[in-house]
Design a protein around this motif. Structure first.
Motif, mmCIF file in Angstrom:
data_model
loop_
_atom_site.group_PDB
_atom_site.id
_atom_site.type_symbol
_atom_site.label_atom_id
_atom_site.label_comp_id
_atom_site.label_asym_id
_atom_site.label_seq_id
_atom_site.Cartn_x
_atom_site.Cartn_y
_atom_site.Cartn_z
ATOM 1 N N LEU A 169 -11.797 13.471 -3.879
ATOM 2 C CA LEU A 169 -10.645 13.457 -4.006
ATOM 3 C C LEU A 169 -9.472 13.867 -2.794
ATOM 4 C CD1 LEU A 169 -10.268 14.968 -7.986
ATOM 5 C CD2 LEU A 169 -9.780 12.272 -6.795
ATOM 6 N N TYR A 220 7.972 7.169 2.433
ATOM 7 C CA TYR A 220 7.233 7.972 3.377
ATOM 8 C C TYR A 220 6.988 7.501 4.961
ATOM 9 C CZ TYR A 220 3.222 8.886 -0.398
ATOM 10 O OH TYR A 220 2.673 9.190 -1.610
ATOM 11 N N TYR A 227 0.132 17.019 -2.891
ATOM 12 C CA TYR A 227 0.316 16.701 -1.276
ATOM 13 C C TYR A 227 -1.184 16.945 -0.836
ATOM 14 C CZ TYR A 227 5.042 16.965 -2.551
ATOM 15 O OH TYR A 227 6.250 16.858 -2.903
ATOM 16 N N ARG A 275 2.783 9.830 -5.461
ATOM 17 C CA ARG A 275 4.263 9.903 -5.733
ATOM 18 C C ARG A 275 4.584 8.331 -4.854
ATOM 19 N NH1 ARG A 275 3.678 13.158 -0.682
ATOM 20 N NH2 ARG A 275 1.444 12.996 -0.691
ATOM 21 N N ALA A 276 3.793 7.663 -3.978
ATOM 22 C CA ALA A 276 3.703 6.055 -3.595
ATOM 23 C C ALA A 276 4.446 5.391 -4.147
ATOM 24 C CB ALA A 276 2.718 5.837 -2.460
ATOM 25 N N PRO A 307 2.637 -0.731 -3.008
ATOM 26 C CA PRO A 307 1.648 0.479 -3.224
ATOM 27 C C PRO A 307 0.013 -0.825 -4.051
ATOM 28 C CG PRO A 307 3.250 1.282 -4.704
ATOM 29 C CD PRO A 307 3.734 0.138 -3.573
ATOM 30 N N ARG A 308 1.032 -1.966 -4.550
ATOM 31 C CA ARG A 308 -0.068 -2.320 -4.945
ATOM 32 C C ARG A 308 -0.204 -3.605 -4.544
ATOM 33 N NH1 ARG A 308 3.699 -4.808 -8.765
ATOM 34 N NH2 ARG A 308 2.676 -3.325 -10.563
ATOM 35 N N GLN A 366 -1.177 -2.647 -2.115
ATOM 36 C CA GLN A 366 -2.467 -2.167 -0.627
ATOM 37 C C GLN A 366 -3.717 -1.351 -2.088
ATOM 38 O OE1 GLN A 366 -0.298 -3.296 1.714
ATOM 39 N NE2 GLN A 366 -2.017 -1.347 2.167
ATOM 40 N N GLY A 367 -3.364 -2.443 -2.492
ATOM 41 C CA GLY A 367 -4.219 -2.247 -3.971
ATOM 42 C C GLY A 367 -4.680 -1.000 -4.801
ATOM 43 N N ILE A 368 -3.800 0.014 -4.569
ATOM 44 C CA ILE A 368 -3.730 0.908 -5.630
ATOM 45 C C ILE A 368 -3.241 0.188 -7.041
ATOM 46 C CG2 ILE A 368 -1.989 2.486 -6.574
ATOM 47 C CD1 ILE A 368 -1.015 3.072 -3.405
ATOM 48 N N MET A 415 -7.516 14.857 0.834
ATOM 49 C CA MET A 415 -7.125 13.342 1.830
ATOM 50 C C MET A 415 -7.056 14.810 2.873
ATOM 51 S SD MET A 415 -5.105 10.514 0.838
ATOM 52 C CE MET A 415 -4.554 10.657 2.383
ATOM 53 N N THR A 418 -6.480 -6.932 -6.734
ATOM 54 C CA THR A 418 -5.747 -6.636 -5.196
ATOM 55 C C THR A 418 -6.993 -5.948 -4.697
ATOM 56 O OG1 THR A 418 -3.954 -6.875 -5.927
ATOM 57 C CG2 THR A 418 -4.200 -6.363 -3.922
ATOM 58 N N ALA A 419 -7.587 -4.531 -5.010
ATOM 59 C CA ALA A 419 -8.418 -4.048 -4.484
ATOM 60 C C ALA A 419 -9.858 -4.257 -4.257
ATOM 61 C CB ALA A 419 -7.803 -2.508 -5.529
ATOM 62 N N TYR A 422 8.130 6.531 -5.256
ATOM 63 C CA TYR A 422 9.065 6.527 -4.651
ATOM 64 C C TYR A 422 9.857 4.950 -4.520
ATOM 65 C CZ TYR A 422 8.804 10.760 -1.489
ATOM 66 O OH TYR A 422 8.952 11.096 -1.472
ATOM 67 N N THR A 432 -4.408 15.412 -2.574
ATOM 68 C CA THR A 432 -4.971 14.786 -3.060
ATOM 69 C C THR A 432 -4.707 13.509 -2.872
ATOM 70 O OG1 THR A 432 -4.713 14.205 -5.059
ATOM 71 C CG2 THR A 432 -6.085 16.267 -4.512
ATOM 72 N N THR A 433 -5.670 12.142 -3.217
ATOM 73 C CA THR A 433 -5.850 11.083 -2.621
ATOM 74 C C THR A 433 -4.866 10.076 -3.879
ATOM 75 O OG1 THR A 433 -7.741 10.348 -4.438
ATOM 76 C CG2 THR A 433 -7.760 10.659 -1.542
ATOM 77 N N ILE A 434 -5.049 11.122 -5.464
ATOM 78 C CA ILE A 434 -4.492 10.641 -6.986
ATOM 79 C C ILE A 434 -2.474 11.109 -6.521
ATOM 80 C CG2 ILE A 434 -3.689 11.075 -8.768
ATOM 81 C CD1 ILE A 434 -6.852 11.767 -9.110
ATOM 82 N N GLY A 435 -2.078 12.222 -5.841
ATOM 83 C CA GLY A 435 -1.453 12.390 -5.469
ATOM 84 C C GLY A 435 -0.250 11.896 -4.379
ATOM 85 N N TYR A 436 -0.985 11.555 -3.732
ATOM 86 C CA TYR A 436 -1.073 10.436 -2.865
ATOM 87 C C TYR A 436 -0.191 9.324 -3.101
ATOM 88 C CZ TYR A 436 -0.835 6.994 2.105
ATOM 89 O OH TYR A 436 -0.758 6.277 2.418
ATOM 90 N N GLU A 437 -1.265 8.473 -3.982
ATOM 91 C CA GLU A 437 -0.698 7.631 -4.488
ATOM 92 C C GLU A 437 0.608 7.587 -5.515
ATOM 93 O OE1 GLU A 437 -4.302 5.525 -6.355
ATOM 94 O OE2 GLU A 437 -5.189 5.161 -4.175
ATOM 95 N N ARG A 460 -9.081 -6.460 -1.033
ATOM 96 C CA ARG A 460 -9.007 -5.572 0.120
ATOM 97 C C ARG A 460 -9.998 -5.348 0.546
ATOM 98 N NH1 ARG A 460 -4.197 -4.888 2.945
ATOM 99 N NH2 ARG A 460 -2.554 -5.647 1.844
ATOM 100 N N MET A 462 -2.286 3.483 3.835
ATOM 101 C CA MET A 462 -2.450 3.019 2.724
ATOM 102 C C MET A 462 -2.922 1.878 2.237
ATOM 103 S SD MET A 462 0.450 2.512 -0.014
ATOM 104 C CE MET A 462 1.957 3.961 0.072
#
Ligand SMILES: Nc1ncnc2c1ncn2[C@@H]1O[C@H](COP(=O)(O)OP(=O)(O)OP(=O)(O)O)[C@@H](O)[C@H]1O
Ligand SMILES: [Mg+2]
Lengths: 507, 406
Positions: A369, A349, B252, B261-262, B274-275, B277-279, A371, A325-326, B265, B254-259, A329, A357
């Motif tokens: 890394l 979120y 809170y 938590r997504a 999340p999947r 969206q390509g995660i 954000m 999927t990535a 949740y 990094t990109t890894i943390g963002y992913e 995209r 996202m």
């Protein structure tokens, strides 16, 4: 007699007045419709009447007596029943179990299943809502699941029935069935509150119609004295144009192509049985079909959620074999889903975090890394303005937005991703006329910008209005290809049901 | 997937998924505090019911917990409190991080011990020990550099090993569909038996010693610095604070943390959002389990490098389990985990001296258990808190918050 009356009911959410001094009354045996934009406060109002929320102010009368409804149990005791926007059924239970749960017939201390089945059968016969009492609920089509919900509510003796957007999930045939049921219930003297975004439906079924706008009651009109245009104007506060202008855009390169695609569904049954088509830049290709004829499987294969059994797909002339999927995209695929709650958004979120996202690995939203949430917030603020996402606080969770605003958020995100191919799967599901108009406008803008668009929809008017070419899906096949000027809703409807397949429509 | 459903229901009960929605809500802090207070009050009643004097019990429990300065024994108690807490915070962070990703890493226990045994090995293993020993001698007054490096080697190797142990469970989950809870429990026992019934009694034991004596002792250069003589307080508490900060940063910033938590949740509904969206869910799950394992292992290295200086034959399980308590009371937030770890560390330190006064240690366990119990009744606690707080406001204005959870 007034079956239900609300007087000066208000509901305050933190920083958001969802219902502002609303008063109306519903006569016994009436079908009373409530319409309004997404986020107008319809669901909130129903939840107050049904005891899920307590009003911040105001009083409620049932059968002309003032009542205090503190909980759903209170509401049920007052003979109310609600069929929710999202069903509350337990998929693993049988139909009977779902209908009697919470109020089971007993033999001694034991659940008397045989009697329960009998009761359910009797009830379903009496109100002519046919269901298989012993079927597993999760296996049934949505329309039938809804019947189960209705039966559950009726079994508890409901006299006032609340339907929150019951038709959003139904096919046109299922909707017609539902209306038959509603009429029958009305004849039995039941009172019905009905919420819908489809003004055509409202005009068909309701006796009176209340229009909500931004938490306030705009007015109550008799069906006889009004029309769709007036309702739309009352809802949105201006004239709504759902007329879709014809745009002639030069057709570009092939963005997506598939050839002889076979895909199995999650149960291992081949749901897509050899499908081939292509979508070019600057054109909208509509896929018409009754739900469950392979559309979901097609989308799943396209977005990399499932692997085709055989056949090939290409995105921008590159093979999609075994890509993730990535990667899709990155190659330029955007995807608007009809399943906002599961697929579209991470509900807990915030708007801010949802808005990026999929782009969160790109600059400026992150560097390496790290954000950069300030940049993310800036971006989200911009999108909230551009797409008029309400209430407009980027720190609200996506789950607290109304359906229409969730959809705008998804649109904002997907259209701002770098892309040249857009899959729009039922992009206006559950949206009000204003938001629908907005989505149509955006799709046409996309087309003008030369993007390739695959539009999958159950709404024939949408397919006919937007598409340049129309593919009709039936039972996992494309059974016809045509253009809007060469067909009608009726002809498409027949094709969708598989009538006359052997004589394929030649375009 | 069933296990994520299970984990999410579990987390929901403890309020970890449910009220995070509004991160600015003061109730997020109030609920655990009130839960602890309620547990302490109920604890008094239980102690009184057993015919003991609750005030005396609490005087001992808290007087000797190391929390309240003063008295000649306070420095020692304070040191014990921090040494214990450092380990609990490490395992607490481990479990909290996994919770955030929607995973229930019951394997912190095993990962802790894997970290401990690997740190032991690099602490005593001749090639390493000799290298740093020689370096220490050669550097003279700069010998601390050798100590720092040797310690770092032991900690890093321990964390890598513990991380790998966690990642195995993650891998089995994403590739083979082995339930995380079951996978990690299995790996716990494998680690525990490999270590205690083989390594510690066989290959890692000095040949001349009896089998009851545990492994070789680590070289002096591998030991953590002591920072408050004469107590045995060492740098572990500082290291774990850094780890907590790193965990917070990871989640809170990094990109890894963002992913992560997504994913966490949406774990109960299949992680499709999340999947789509390509995660890359699978990769993140394995990563979370790796980080989680490494954090638990960090606690294990403290156990060896700061306290025991060898892997003793008398080690007993419990640090990982305590981590679950800590993560739950700390609401799976790094700062909460630090506070909860200190609380549990204090209770356990004080309990020892309470025992001397003939009040069984179980009482402090009961209080801990009840605190977790009240957190589990989160929804109820919140409801009444909201009621109390809003009591003076208009009766007709119900708290909106309580409805969001309804
Ligand atoms: N639990 C809640 N907490 C805070 N705000 C809420 C909550 N529920 C709804 N809202 C807000 O109240 C307003 C009305 O929402 P409601 O769901 O009643 O709209 P609706 O008319 O049903 O819309 P839709 O047609 O999209 O379903 C919206 O602005 C929404 O964001
Ligand atoms: Mg609604």
């Amino acid at each position: 007699m007034k079956a239900l009356e609300v007087r000066e009911v208000s509901k305050m959410f933190p920083g958001n007045l969802a219902n502002d001094r609303i008063s109306f009354s519903v006569e016994k045996g009436e079908i009373f419709a409530i319409v309004g934009e997404n986020g107008a406060g319809k669901t909130t109002l129903m939840n107050i009447i049904y005891g899920i929320y307590t009003p911040s102010a105001g009083t409620i009368f049932v059968n002309e007596k003032e009542v205090k409804i503190h909980s759903v149990e209170d509401a049920i005791r007052l003979r109310m029943g609600m069929v929710h926007q999202e069903f509350m059924l337990i998929p693993r239970f049988s139909v009977t179990e779902n209908i009697v749960v919470g109020d089971e017939p007993r033999k001694g201390i034991f659940f008397d299943y045989t009697r329960a089945v009998r009761e359910v059968r009797e009830l379903s016969e009496r109100v002519s809502l046919t269901v298989d009492a012993q079927a597993t609920t999760g296996d049934l089509p949505v329309g039938i699941q809804q019947r189960v919900e209705i039966l559950k509510v009726l079994r508890r003796g409901a006299e006032i029935l609340i339907f929150d957007e019951p038709t959003a999930v139904l096919t046109p045939e299922e909707t017609a069935d539902l209306f038959v049921t509603m009429r029958k219930l009305q004849e039995e003297g039941k009172t019905i509150l009905f919420i819908s975004h489809k003004l055509k439906e409202v005009m068909e079924i309701a006796d009176r119609i209340a229009v909500l706008r931004r938490g306030k009651l705009q007015g109550i009109v008799n069906k006889k004295d009004t029309n769709e245009e007036e309702l739309a104007r009352m809802m949105v506060g201006r004239n709504v144009v759902l007329e879709i202008p014809k745009l002639d855009v030069p057709v570009g390169d092939v963005a997506f192509a598939c050839h002889d695609l076979h895909v199995k569904n999650s149960r291992g049954y081949e749901a897509l049985k050899g499908v081939s088509f292509e979508v070019r830049g600057g054109e909208i290709v509509g896929v018409a079909g009754v739900q469950g004829n392979g559309q979901d499987e097609l989308v799943n294969a396209m977005i990399g959620f499932s692997r085709p059994v055989s056949g090939s797909m290409e995105l921008n002339r590159k093979s999609m074999h075994m890509v993730t999927t990535a990667q899709l995209r990155k190659e330029g695929m955007s995807y608007i889903t009809e399943d906002r709650a599961r697929r579209g958004l991470v509900m807990p979120y915030t708007v801010r975090d949802n808005a990026i996202m999929g782009q969160h690995l790109n600059k400026p939203f992150s560097r390496g890394l790290r954000m950069d949430y300030e940049k993310v917030a800036e971006f989200a603020e911009g999108k909230v303005k551009e797409y008029d996402i309400r209430p407009g606080d980027i720190y609200d969770t996506a789950g607290s937005l109304s359906g229409g605003n969730q959809q705008k958020l998804i649109l904002a995100r997907e259209l701002s991703l770098p892309h040249n191919f857009l899959i729009a799967s039922q992009p206006t599901r559950g949206l009000d006329v204003g938001a629908t108009e907005f989505v149509y406008g955006k799709l046409l803008e996309e087309k003008k910008a030369g993007k390739a668009i695959l539009l999958i929809s159950l709404e024939l008017s949408e397919i006919l209005g937007l598409s340049d070419r129309i593919l009709v899906m039936f039972d996992g096949h494309i059974v016809g290809e045509t253009t809007p000027d060469k067909t009608t809703e009726e002809a498409l409807g027949l094709l969708m049901l598989g009538v006359g397949i052997d004589r394929k429509v030649q375009s | 997937m069933n296990e994520s459903n299970f984990t999410n229901k579990f987390l929901k009960v403890f309020g970890i998924e449910n009220h995070r929605h509004n991160r600015r809500d003061p109730l997020n802090i109030l609920v655990p505090l009130v839960s602890i207070a309620l547990a302490l009050i109920l604890g008094m009643i239980v102690i009184a019911a057993s015919g003991r004097n609750p005030f005396r019990a609490y005087a001992l429990l808290f007087g000797d917990s190391g929390l309240i300065p003063g008295g000649s024994s306070w420095p020692r108690e304070f040191a014990e409190l921090l040494i214990k807490s450092a380990m609990y915070i490490a395992t607490g962070l481990s479990i909290a991080l996994a919770f955030k990703g929607g995973l229930f890493n019951i394997g912190a226990e095993g990962q802790f011990w894997v970290g401990a045994i690997v740190a032991t090995f690099f602490g005593y293993w001749t090639p390493v020990a000799h290298t740093f020993g020689a370096m220490y001698a050669a550097l003279g007054s700069l010998g601390w550099i050798a100590q720092l490096l040797h310690g770092a080697v032991c900690i890093i190797m321990g964390m890598l090993a513990g991380g790998a142990w966690g990642a195995v469970a993650g891998y089995l989950y994403v590739k083979r569909g082995v339930n995380i809870v079951i996978g990690t429990i299995m790996l716990n026992w494998i680690a525990w038996f490999l270590i205690t019934s083989w390594l510690v009694t066989g290959p890692m034991t000095p040949p001349s010693q009896t089998f009851t004596s545990g492994t070789f002792y680590i070289a002096d250069t591998a030991k953590l610095f002591r920072i408050m003589m004469p107590t045995r307080l060492n740098t572990s508490i500082l290291l774990v604070l850094i780890a907590a900060y790193a965990t917070w940063f990871l989640l809170y910033k990094t990109t890894i943390g963002y992913e992560i938590r997504a994913i966490g949740y949406t774990a109960n509904i299949g992680m499709d959002a999340p999947r789509a969206q390509g995660i890359n869910i699978n990769r993140r799950v394995v990563q979370v389990m790796f980080f989680s394992g490494a954090l638990a292992a960090l606690g294990g290295t403290f156990f060896i490098l700061g306290m025991q200086y060898q892997f003793p034959n008398t080690a007993t399980m419990g640090y990982g389990w305590t981590g679950i308590t800590v993560a739950l009371i700390g609401q799976a937030e790094p700062i909460g985990v630090i506070l909860a770890g200190l609380f549990i560390g204090a209770m356990r330190t004080g309990a020892t001296s309470m025992q001397v006064a003939n009040i069984p240690k179980t009482f402090s366990d009961i209080i801990e258990g009840m605190a977790v119990g009240f957190i589990a009744m989160q929804v109820a606690v919140r409801y009444y808190l909201v009621k109390i707080i809003h009591h003076r406001r208009a009766r007709t204005t119900p708290p909106a918050d309580q409805e969001a959870t309804a």
